[in-house]
Each structure stands twice: as structure tokens, then as C-alpha cells.
Design a protein around this motif. Structure first.
Motif, PDB file in Angstrom:
ATOM      1  N   HIS A 189       7.774  -3.342  12.576  1.00  0.00           N
ATOM      2  CA  HIS A 189       6.713  -2.421  12.941  1.00  0.00           C
ATOM      3  C   HIS A 189       6.785  -2.062  14.429  1.00  0.00           C
ATOM      4  CE1 HIS A 189       4.200  -2.182   9.303  1.00  0.00           C
ATOM      5  NE2 HIS A 189       4.553  -3.439   9.082  1.00  0.00           N
ATOM      6  N   GLU A 190       7.097  -3.047  15.248  1.00  0.00           N
ATOM      7  CA  GLU A 190       7.129  -2.833  16.705  1.00  0.00           C
ATOM      8  C   GLU A 190       8.252  -1.888  17.124  1.00  0.00           C
ATOM      9  OE1 GLU A 190       5.320  -7.298  17.607  1.00  0.00           O
ATOM     10  OE2 GLU A 190       7.403  -6.827  18.112  1.00  0.00           O
ATOM     11  N   THR A 191       9.349  -1.917  16.375  1.00  0.00           N
ATOM     12  CA  THR A 191      10.497  -1.073  16.725  1.00  0.00           C
ATOM     13  C   THR A 191      10.521   0.219  15.932  1.00  0.00           C
ATOM     14  OG1 THR A 191      11.892  -2.220  15.094  1.00  0.00           O
ATOM     15  CG2 THR A 191      11.894  -3.084  17.356  1.00  0.00           C
ATOM     16  N   GLY A 192       9.540   0.402  15.036  1.00  0.00           N
ATOM     17  CA  GLY A 192       9.495   1.617  14.236  1.00  0.00           C
ATOM     18  C   GLY A 192      10.493   1.643  13.122  1.00  0.00           C
ATOM     19  N   GLY A 193      11.014   0.447  12.723  1.00  0.00           N
ATOM     20  CA  GLY A 193      11.995   0.377  11.637  1.00  0.00           C
ATOM     21  C   GLY A 193      11.356   0.614  10.288  1.00  0.00           C
ATOM     22  N   LEU A 235      -3.557  -8.478  16.218  1.00  0.00           N
ATOM     23  CA  LEU A 235      -3.870  -9.711  16.947  1.00  0.00           C
ATOM     24  C   LEU A 235      -2.618 -10.476  17.360  1.00  0.00           C
ATOM     25  CD1 LEU A 235      -6.806 -11.048  14.728  1.00  0.00           C
ATOM     26  CD2 LEU A 235      -6.942  -9.609  16.784  1.00  0.00           C
ATOM     27  N   LEU A 236      -1.496 -10.187  16.700  1.00  0.00           N
ATOM     28  CA  LEU A 236      -0.277 -10.954  16.944  1.00  0.00           C
ATOM     29  C   LEU A 236       0.911 -10.015  17.145  1.00  0.00           C
ATOM     30  CD1 LEU A 236      -0.582 -13.596  14.066  1.00  0.00           C
ATOM     31  CD2 LEU A 236      -1.134 -13.971  16.472  1.00  0.00           C
ATOM     32  N   SER A 237       1.891 -10.509  17.864  1.00  0.00           N
ATOM     33  CA  SER A 237       3.175  -9.824  17.991  1.00  0.00           C
ATOM     34  C   SER A 237       4.248 -10.712  17.378  1.00  0.00           C
ATOM     35  CB  SER A 237       3.498  -9.563  19.464  1.00  0.00           C
ATOM     36  OG  SER A 237       3.722 -10.792  20.142  1.00  0.00           O
ATOM     37  N   ALA A 238       5.451 -10.167  17.211  1.00  0.00           N
ATOM     38  CA  ALA A 238       6.565 -10.975  16.698  1.00  0.00           C
ATOM     39  C   ALA A 238       6.817 -12.166  17.619  1.00  0.00           C
ATOM     40  CB  ALA A 238       7.818 -10.117  16.570  1.00  0.00           C
ATOM     41  N   ALA A 239       6.694 -11.941  18.922  1.00  0.00           N
ATOM     42  CA  ALA A 239       6.911 -13.035  19.878  1.00  0.00           C
ATOM     43  C   ALA A 239       5.862 -14.130  19.717  1.00  0.00           C
ATOM     44  CB  ALA A 239       6.891 -12.490  21.307  1.00  0.00           C
ATOM     45  N   ASP A 240       4.610 -13.750  19.414  1.00  0.00           N
ATOM     46  CA  ASP A 240       3.557 -14.753  19.189  1.00  0.00           C
ATOM     47  C   ASP A 240       3.911 -15.640  18.001  1.00  0.00           C
ATOM     48  OD1 ASP A 240       1.923 -13.800  21.255  1.00  0.00           O
ATOM     49  OD2 ASP A 240       0.991 -12.308  19.933  1.00  0.00           O
ATOM     50  N   VAL A 241       4.441 -15.031  16.958  1.00  0.00           N
ATOM     51  CA  VAL A 241       4.812 -15.801  15.766  1.00  0.00           C
ATOM     52  C   VAL A 241       5.946 -16.765  16.088  1.00  0.00           C
ATOM     53  CG1 VAL A 241       5.691 -15.651  13.402  1.00  0.00           C
ATOM     54  CG2 VAL A 241       4.065 -13.939  14.238  1.00  0.00           C
ATOM     55  N   PRO A 249       0.829  -1.201   0.000  1.00  0.00           N
ATOM     56  CA  PRO A 249       0.000   0.000   0.000  1.00  0.00           C
ATOM     57  C   PRO A 249       0.866   1.254   0.000  1.00  0.00           C
ATOM     58  CG  PRO A 249      -0.715  -1.573   1.676  1.00  0.00           C
ATOM     59  CD  PRO A 249       0.585  -2.064   1.144  1.00  0.00           C
ATOM     60  N   HIS A 250       0.282   2.360  -0.466  1.00  0.00           N
ATOM     61  CA  HIS A 250       1.015   3.637  -0.472  1.00  0.00           C
ATOM     62  C   HIS A 250       1.445   3.967   0.944  1.00  0.00           C
ATOM     63  CE1 HIS A 250       2.226   7.625  -1.675  1.00  0.00           C
ATOM     64  NE2 HIS A 250       1.512   8.138  -0.679  1.00  0.00           N
ATOM     65  N   GLY A 251       2.708   4.305   1.115  1.00  0.00           N
ATOM     66  CA  GLY A 251       3.202   4.649   2.434  1.00  0.00           C
ATOM     67  C   GLY A 251       3.901   3.508   3.124  1.00  0.00           C
ATOM     68  N   ALA A 252       3.743   2.285   2.627  1.00  0.00           N
ATOM     69  CA  ALA A 252       4.417   1.145   3.247  1.00  0.00           C
ATOM     70  C   ALA A 252       5.866   1.119   2.814  1.00  0.00           C
ATOM     71  CB  ALA A 252       3.731  -0.164   2.836  1.00  0.00           C
ATOM     72  N   ALA A 253       6.738   0.608   3.684  1.00  0.00           N
ATOM     73  CA  ALA A 253       8.153   0.528   3.359  1.00  0.00           C
ATOM     74  C   ALA A 253       8.364  -0.400   2.177  1.00  0.00           C
ATOM     75  CB  ALA A 253       8.939   0.030   4.560  1.00  0.00           C
ATOM     76  N   ARG A 254       9.316  -0.073   1.322  1.00  0.00           N
ATOM     77  CA  ARG A 254       9.604  -0.910   0.163  1.00  0.00           C
ATOM     78  C   ARG A 254      10.031  -2.295   0.630  1.00  0.00           C
ATOM     79  NH1 ARG A 254      13.717   0.593  -4.803  1.00  0.00           N
ATOM     80  NH2 ARG A 254      13.228  -1.224  -6.106  1.00  0.00           N
ATOM     81  N   GLY A 255       9.438  -3.316   0.053  1.00  0.00           N
ATOM     82  CA  GLY A 255       9.764  -4.681   0.436  1.00  0.00           C
ATOM     83  C   GLY A 255       8.966  -5.171   1.623  1.00  0.00           C
ATOM     84  N   ALA A 256       8.079  -4.306   2.185  1.00  0.00           N
ATOM     85  CA  ALA A 256       7.295  -4.706   3.349  1.00  0.00           C
ATOM     86  C   ALA A 256       6.279  -5.773   2.969  1.00  0.00           C
ATOM     87  CB  ALA A 256       6.590  -3.486   3.944  1.00  0.00           C
ATOM     88  N   ALA A 307       9.911 -21.077   7.375  1.00  0.00           N
ATOM     89  CA  ALA A 307      10.629 -19.990   6.701  1.00  0.00           C
ATOM     90  C   ALA A 307       9.744 -18.749   6.587  1.00  0.00           C
ATOM     91  CB  ALA A 307      11.098 -20.450   5.317  1.00  0.00           C
ATOM     92  N   PHE A 308       8.471 -18.961   6.257  1.00  0.00           N
ATOM     93  CA  PHE A 308       7.572 -17.812   6.138  1.00  0.00           C
ATOM     94  C   PHE A 308       7.300 -17.184   7.499  1.00  0.00           C
ATOM     95  CE2 PHE A 308       3.306 -15.863   5.694  1.00  0.00           C
ATOM     96  CZ  PHE A 308       3.616 -14.942   4.699  1.00  0.00           C
ATOM     97  N   LEU A 309       7.188 -18.006   8.536  1.00  0.00           N
ATOM     98  CA  LEU A 309       6.988 -17.457   9.877  1.00  0.00           C
ATOM     99  C   LEU A 309       8.175 -16.607  10.316  1.00  0.00           C
ATOM    100  CD1 LEU A 309       5.315 -20.429  11.800  1.00  0.00           C
ATOM    101  CD2 LEU A 309       4.226 -18.402  10.814  1.00  0.00           C
ATOM    102  N   ASP A 310       9.373 -17.015   9.933  1.00  0.00           N
ATOM    103  CA  ASP A 310      10.553 -16.212  10.244  1.00  0.00           C
ATOM    104  C   ASP A 310      10.448 -14.831   9.573  1.00  0.00           C
ATOM    105  OD1 ASP A 310      11.648 -18.232  11.766  1.00  0.00           O
ATOM    106  OD2 ASP A 310      12.935 -18.998  10.157  1.00  0.00           O
ATOM    107  N   GLU A 311      10.007 -14.811   8.308  1.00  0.00           N
ATOM    108  CA  GLU A 311       9.829 -13.546   7.599  1.00  0.00           C
ATOM    109  C   GLU A 311       8.758 -12.700   8.282  1.00  0.00           C
ATOM    110  OE1 GLU A 311       8.984 -14.113   3.484  1.00  0.00           O
ATOM    111  OE2 GLU A 311      10.515 -15.659   3.218  1.00  0.00           O
ATOM    112  N   LEU A 312       7.670 -13.364   8.681  1.00  0.00           N
ATOM    113  CA  LEU A 312       6.567 -12.648   9.322  1.00  0.00           C
ATOM    114  C   LEU A 312       7.006 -12.052  10.659  1.00  0.00           C
ATOM    115  CD1 LEU A 312       3.570 -11.860   9.474  1.00  0.00           C
ATOM    116  CD2 LEU A 312       3.109 -14.141  10.426  1.00  0.00           C
ATOM    117  N   ALA A 313       7.745 -12.822  11.451  1.00  0.00           N
ATOM    118  CA  ALA A 313       8.219 -12.320  12.741  1.00  0.00           C
ATOM    119  C   ALA A 313       9.127 -11.112  12.543  1.00  0.00           C
ATOM    120  CB  ALA A 313       8.956 -13.423  13.500  1.00  0.00           C
ATOM    121  N   THR A 314      10.003 -11.181  11.531  1.00  0.00           N
ATOM    122  CA  THR A 314      10.895 -10.056  11.233  1.00  0.00           C
ATOM    123  C   THR A 314      10.095  -8.823  10.847  1.00  0.00           C
ATOM    124  OG1 THR A 314      12.669 -11.535  10.524  1.00  0.00           O
ATOM    125  CG2 THR A 314      12.755  -9.270   9.724  1.00  0.00           C
TER     126      THR A 314
END
Length: 239
Positions: A234-238, A195-201, A140-147, A222-229
Motif C-alpha cells: 500500500h505504501e509503495t502503490g503496488g 495507525l501502523l506502517s510496515a516498519a512498525d510491524v 472488498p470491491h476494488g482491493a487487489a486480488r489476494g490482498a 509468519a503472519f507479521l511478515d505477511e502483514l508488513a508485506t
């Protein structure tokens, strides 16, 4: 040499960490039932209510990922031996028999059942599942490239396994539904609706399948690792 109740009781499996394994309690509970079955056979009282070869073949264990679990191939090999001996002792459901050419420990099929059609294409699966999804919508517009986007989660596909360990499809799909909602909320600037945090994943566990189709664990992990990252970004404002 035939297995004895003591062989079942004293069986030990290697513990694995940081890779998929079988939940120890689930496996131990099944071994308790198997021990009872072999004890009944030893007493010559196989008519007692005991576990059958088919029940062992169709057993499902929860998977472990970040906590210790039993090494899957060791458990599978031992259960194959158990199945073979239970079937030889006549402890099978009526109509159960090995698949042609698959050996005595193959998953049961009904001898009178029609030949099933070819397996359908993988649900949430596909040959490109381990890599990026071709044709995925742009962020979406405004999302980080590669997000990662909600659409990419919704359209994610995993290969389906048969006769090898897989993850329960319904559990994975339900979790991805929550992930889609979470990413949508974060991209809309509404983290309170996530609904989820990186720790939940990272902590999530899925039941495993053995004698029926399931999602390829390596692709899901492998996909869960990508999702957690992505969630941690988002949680750290990166960006």
C-alpha cells in the motif's frame, strides 16, 4: 555441583539475531535477583527477602526479533537448574509443588486446588493459523486480488503454547486491532488514518510467556511478515 553467586554473575548466553530471543536487560535483571538469593543461601540467611523458585518459573521476558537477544532455550535450561536448586533449598511459596510426573522444574500448582478443566480452544488460534484462513471473507470491491483484508486480521487465529515460550496474548491482540484499523483505512483511501506502517510491524516486540499460555511465536512472526508485506504494498502503490 550446586550453583554459586559467582556462577550466576558470570553466566553468559548466546546472542541471537533475526529470530526470537529474550530481552537482555530483562534476563540480566532476573539474574541479579537470583544472585542475591544464592548469596543469602551461602551466608546461611535464607530468611532474607529473596526470590523464590515460583517467581523464577513465572518470570516473563520481552521478546526480540530484529535486535539481538539471548537464546531462549539456553536461558530456559539455566533457569530450570536455578528453580531446582531454589526449591531444594526451600525457597518456594507454600503449597507449590511440581506437577505430577513433570519433574522438579515443572511449573507450580497448588496441591489443594481442583483439577483444572481441559484447555479451551486457542484464542485467535487454530490448526490452520499458519496457512490461509479457510472461509475468510472476500476482499472488498476494488482491493487487489489476494490482498489482506481487515476481516482476515480480525479473524486471525494462532495456536496457544503451554510450558514453552509464547507471545503475550493481550499484546498481540492489541497490535492486531491496530492492524485491522490500518488496513481498513488504507482500503478506504484514508492513509492519514492508518495507525501502523510496515516498519512498525517489523519493529514490534511482544513480551514472552513461559509458565502460562501464549501465542505460538512462529505463527505470529509468519503472519507479521505477511502483514508488513501488505502494508508496504500500500505504501509503495503496488497492486
Amino acid at each position: 555441583m550446586p550453583l554459586t553467586p559467582a556462577d550466576i554473575r558470570n553466566k553468559r548466553f548466546t546472542l541471537v539475531r533475526l529470530r526470537p530471543g529474550y530481552n537482555e536487560d530483562d534476563v540480566d535483571a532476573l539474574l541479579d535477583r537470583i544472585e542475591e538469593a544464592f548469596a543469602a543461601l551461602q551466608r546461611g540467611r535464607a530468611e532474607e527477602p529473596v526470590i523464590t523458585a515460583s517467581e523464577v518459573e513465572e518470570s516473563v521476558f520481552r521478546g526480540t526479533r530484529l535486535t539481538p537477544g539471548y537464546k531462549e532455550d539456553e536461558v530456559d535450561d539455566f533457569l530450570d537448574q536455578v528453580v531446582s536448586e531454589l526449591r531444594a533449598a526451600g525457597l518456594s511459596r507454600p503449597g507449590d509443588m511440581p506437577r505430577p510426573g513433570a519433574g522438579a522444574t515443572a511449573a507450580p500448582v497448588d496441591a489443594g486446588a481442583p483439577v483444572p478443566p481441559p484447555p479451551p480452544p486457542p484464542v485467535r488460534g487454530g490448526s490452520g493459523a499458519a496457512s490461509g484462513d479457510a472461509g475468510a471473507p472476500r476482499p472488498p470491491h476494488g482491493a487487489a486480488r489476494g490482498a489482506m483484508t481487515p476481516e482476515q486480521v480480525r479473524n486471525k487465529r494462532f495456536a496457544t503454547t503451554r510450558l514453552t515460550t509464547g507471545y503475550n496474548e493481550d499484546e498481540v491482540d492489541a497490535f492486531l486491532d491496530s492492524a485491522e484499523v490500518t488496513l481498513g483505512a488504507l482500503l478506504d483511501g484514508r492513509p492519514d488514518r492508518a495507525l501502523l506502517s510496515a516498519a512498525d510491524v517489523e519493529r514490534v516486540r511482544f513480551s514472552t510467556t513461559r509458565a502460562r499460555p501464549g501465542y505460538d511465536p512462529a505463527q505470529v512472526d509468519a503472519f507479521l511478515d505477511e502483514l508488513a508485506t501488505e502494508l508496504r504494498r500500500h505504501e509503495t502503490g503496488g497492486h
